[in-house]
Design a protein around this motif. Structure first.
Motif: not given
Length: 161
Positions: A53-77
């Motif tokens: 899709k992107l040519g190159r990308k990054d991935i982050v895996k976080i064990e034991g943590r779900l994200l809040s809607p506010e965090e998702l909004n900031k990640i989208a930015l």
């Protein structure tokens, strides 16, 4: 990725996988989430891997943590192409794309030094409206100043912890 090119990162039992992050922005995502490594969370960061899709990308895996809607909004930015995978029992139980919020309130600072939101005695919270998804651009609701994607990434990465 499959076969001989497989990643040497273990699957997570419970938590969140943030995939399709634009290459080089994984560390900004970690800063937004306030992850420093001191929390005791098991975190895997993979940067600059090949992506159809992107040519190159990054991935982050976080064990034991779900994200809040506010965090998702900031990640989208900082990563508007990101997908969020919720993992339970080693299986993805929910997959969703991040969405750029139409309105941002009290997340970014207006870059215009004369904007009313920058005046210490004014109780006005910064407010921006989305004007472009690609590239990401927001406009200040008070002075009309446009803030570009690179400046958004810079602000969010710098302001967190």
């Amino acid at each position: 990725m499959s076969g001989e090119e497989g990643l040497l990162v273990r699957r997570i039992r419970e938590g969140t996988v943030i995939d399709h992050i634009p290459a080089g922005r994984a560390l900004a995502v970690l800063r937004i989430l306030g992850i420093t490594g001191q929390e005791g969370l098991r975190v895997a960061v993979v940067m600059n891997v090949e992506s159809r899709k992107l040519g190159r990308k990054d991935i982050v895996k976080i064990e034991g943590r779900l994200l809040s809607p506010e965090e998702l909004n900031k990640i989208a930015l900082v990563a508007p192409t990101a997908t969020i995978n919720i993992v339970k029992g080693y299986h993805v139980v929910e997959k969703k794309k991040v969405e750029l919020p139409e309105v941002l309130e009290n997340i970014l600072r207006c870059p215009n030094p004369t904007c009313i939101t920058r005046k210490p005695r004014e109780p006005v919270k910064p407010r921006f409206r989305l004007i472009s998804r690609r590239p990401v651009r927001y406009q200040c609701a008070y002075c009309g100043t446009i803030i570009e994607e690179s400046e958004i990434v810079e602000q969010l990465a710098a302001w967190q912890r």
